[in-house]
Design an enzyme around this catalytic site. Structure first.
Site, PDB file in Angstrom:
ATOM      1  N   GLY A 268       0.820  -1.211   0.000  1.00 15.05           N
ATOM      2  CA  GLY A 268       0.000   0.000   0.000  1.00 15.05           C
ATOM      3  C   GLY A 268       0.851   1.257   0.000  1.00 15.05           C
TER       4      GLY A 268
ATOM      5  N   LEU B   2       1.502   3.507  -2.090  1.00 17.54           N
ATOM      6  CA  LEU B   2       1.037   4.750  -2.719  1.00 17.54           C
ATOM      7  C   LEU B   2      -0.199   5.301  -2.010  1.00 17.54           C
ATOM      8  CD1 LEU B   2       1.536   3.989  -6.533  1.00 17.54           C
ATOM      9  CD2 LEU B   2       3.062   5.156  -4.941  1.00 17.54           C
ATOM     10  N   GLY B   3      -0.567   4.697  -0.886  1.00 17.48           N
ATOM     11  CA  GLY B   3      -1.734   5.166  -0.138  1.00 17.48           C
ATOM     12  C   GLY B   3      -1.408   6.344   0.766  1.00 17.48           C
ATOM     13  N   GLN B   4      -2.375   6.690   1.615  1.00 18.73           N
ATOM     14  CA  GLN B   4      -2.244   7.896   2.447  1.00 18.73           C
ATOM     15  C   GLN B   4      -1.031   7.813   3.376  1.00 18.73           C
ATOM     16  OE1 GLN B   4      -4.982   8.416   5.635  1.00 18.73           O
ATOM     17  NE2 GLN B   4      -4.650  10.625   5.770  1.00 18.73           N
TER      18      GLN B   4
ATOM     19  N   ASP C 292       2.584  -1.555  -4.459  1.00 23.07           N
ATOM     20  CA  ASP C 292       1.192  -1.096  -4.474  1.00 23.07           C
ATOM     21  C   ASP C 292       0.466  -1.829  -5.590  1.00 23.07           C
ATOM     22  OD1 ASP C 292      -0.244   1.531  -3.056  1.00 23.07           O
ATOM     23  OD2 ASP C 292      -1.196   0.938  -4.940  1.00 23.07           O
TER      24      ASP C 292
ATOM     25  N   ARG D 235      -1.106  -0.501  -7.900  1.00 25.46           N
ATOM     26  CA  ARG D 235      -0.905   0.219  -9.170  1.00 25.46           C
ATOM     27  C   ARG D 235       0.424   0.935  -9.147  1.00 25.46           C
ATOM     28  NH1 ARG D 235      -3.779   5.337  -6.834  1.00 25.46           N
ATOM     29  NH2 ARG D 235      -2.922   4.863  -4.819  1.00 25.46           N
TER      30      ARG D 235
ATOM     31  N   TYR E 158     -15.226  -2.391   8.481  1.00 22.39           N
ATOM     32  CA  TYR E 158     -13.871  -1.898   8.734  1.00 22.39           C
ATOM     33  C   TYR E 158     -13.426  -2.292  10.143  1.00 22.39           C
ATOM     34  CZ  TYR E 158     -10.077   1.578   9.038  1.00 22.39           C
ATOM     35  OH  TYR E 158      -8.872   2.204   9.185  1.00 22.39           O
TER      36      TYR E 158
ATOM     37  N   LYS F 153     -10.503  -4.772  11.563  1.00 21.83           N
ATOM     38  CA  LYS F 153      -9.419  -4.264  12.423  1.00 21.83           C
ATOM     39  C   LYS F 153      -9.283  -5.099  13.691  1.00 21.83           C
ATOM     40  CE  LYS F 153      -7.692  -1.057   9.892  1.00 21.83           C
ATOM     41  NZ  LYS F 153      -6.381  -1.312   9.277  1.00 21.83           N
TER      42      LYS F 153
HETATM   43  N1  SER Z   1      -9.172   7.396   9.294  1.00 21.28           N
HETATM   44  C1  SER Z   1      -9.782   6.106   9.217  1.00 21.28           C
HETATM   45  C2  SER Z   1     -11.135   6.164   8.637  1.00 21.28           C
HETATM   46  O1  SER Z   1     -11.759   7.180   8.787  1.00 21.28           O
HETATM   47  C3  SER Z   1      -9.892   5.516  10.598  1.00 21.28           C
HETATM   48  O2  SER Z   1      -9.004   4.505  10.748  1.00 21.28           O
HETATM   49  O3  SER Z   1     -11.562   5.229   8.054  1.00 21.28           O
END
Ligand code: SER
Length: 318
Positions: free
Chosen positions: A8, A10-12, A34, A36, A142, A146
């Site tokens: 990941g 190229l992610g945040q 990544d 891409r 999500y 986690k």
């Molecule tokens: N910043 C994330 C989200 O909002 C929380 O882990 O999904």
């Protein structure tokens, strides 16, 4: 950490963490991957880069072996709002990818980091000063991934001795790569819109507190935790960490100190508001402070000054 594989990248988080670690460990010792490739992206151009789909176990294992890595930073995942819209895909990527990465870590005996989140908590969790060890019954896909991820990482440590470590990140704010599909994204978008149009419509309602952190503190946290003495760690997956807790009108008030005409209104998105309502207002990060010396430098005021300064340059706004 000497030779690090990042998924990941190229992610945040990945785009900044890769550059940060290349500065510390040497460009060739941080292998960015990544799903891409973005030609010209500094993460792609400044050191080794490979295309990797984390749901492909063999591809991941082959890459880890090719570069002989001793550490894996597994970041590839969908954020909360996207995961809620695509729960099946979220399970496949967030859990399938994590399982594949842990298997590679077990086979090659690497150190391992993956982020958890304030999303690992749920409506039954104490909201104020949320303890390190507490009720975790999230009601979002999500959050389910986690919590499952935290348990799976603990399992790999206890069962196989894999050196797994993690943090529960709050909302992360940065001027480099936009988050894309999270519940805390409003606290990033607001800075862009404040500079571009002088106003912002928040999809999170007034009075909704969430923990947040400026990206430089998040990058430091990952490196500090990974370099921490293993014998000092009582917890592993995953540590509560935070830098500040605020609600939308407080970040708006801080921006107004720099842009006096800034105006904020609300158009609440029920999906993301429900997610935010199920998360803590402020978490207790004393275990991270005690066990590996976590310490955030930026608060709302210093983050806002820096964000606006850096974004002005980036967007070329005088
Ligand atoms: N910043 C994330 C989200 O909002 C929380 O882990 O999904």
């Amino acid at each position: 950490m000497k030779k690090i594989l990042v998924t990941g990248a190229l992610g945040q988080i990945g785009s900044e963490l890769t550059m940060h670690m290349r500065n510390i460990y040497g460009a060739n010792n941080v292998v960015a991957t990544d799903i891409r490739r973005i030609e010209g992206h500094e993460t792609v151009e400044s050191g080794p880069f490979e295309v990797l789909d984390v749901t492909n176990a063999k591809q991941m294992a082959d890459l880890a072996k090719k570069y002989n890595v001793d550490s894996i930073i597994h970041l590839a995942a969908l954020l909360s709002a996207v995961a809620e819209a695509k729960p099946v895909l979220a399970w496949e990527i967030n859990m399938g990818g994590l399982f594949n990465a842990l298997e590679v870590a077990r086979e090659l005996n690497t150190a391992f980091f993956t982020p958890s989140s304030i999303g690992a908590f749920g409506p039954g969790t104490p909201k104020i000063k949320t303890p390190q060890d507490t009720i975790q019954r999230p009601q979002t896909m999500y959050g389910v991934t986690k919590v499952s991820g935290e348990l799976l990482c603990d399992y790999y440590f206890k069962k196989f001795g894999v050196d797994t470590r993690g943090v529960r990140f709050p909302g992360l704010i940065s001027y480099t790569t936009p988050p894309g599909g999270g519940t805390t994204d409003y606290a990033v978008d607001i800075y862009y819109e404040a500079l571009k149009s002088g106003k912002y419509t928040s999809f999170i309602g007034e009075g909704t507190y969430m923990d947040m952190m400026y990206m430089p503190d998040a990058l430091n946290a990952i490196v500090t935790l990974m370099e921490a003495d293993s014998s000092k760690l009582i917890h592993r997956n995953a540590f509560n960490i935070t830098a500040m807790s605020f609600e939308p009108s407080q970040i708006a008030a801080e921006i107004k100190k720099h842009i006096p005409n800034f105006e904020m209104s609300y158009d609440v998105d029920p999906v993301r508001q429900a997610i935010a309502n199920s998360w803590p207002d402020s978490i207790d990060d004393s275990a991270a402070k005690a066990e590996w010396g976590f310490n955030a430098k930026y608060d709302l005021a210093s983050m806002t000054s820096d964000m606006l300064l850096k974004l002005r340059e980036k967007l070329n706004i005088k």
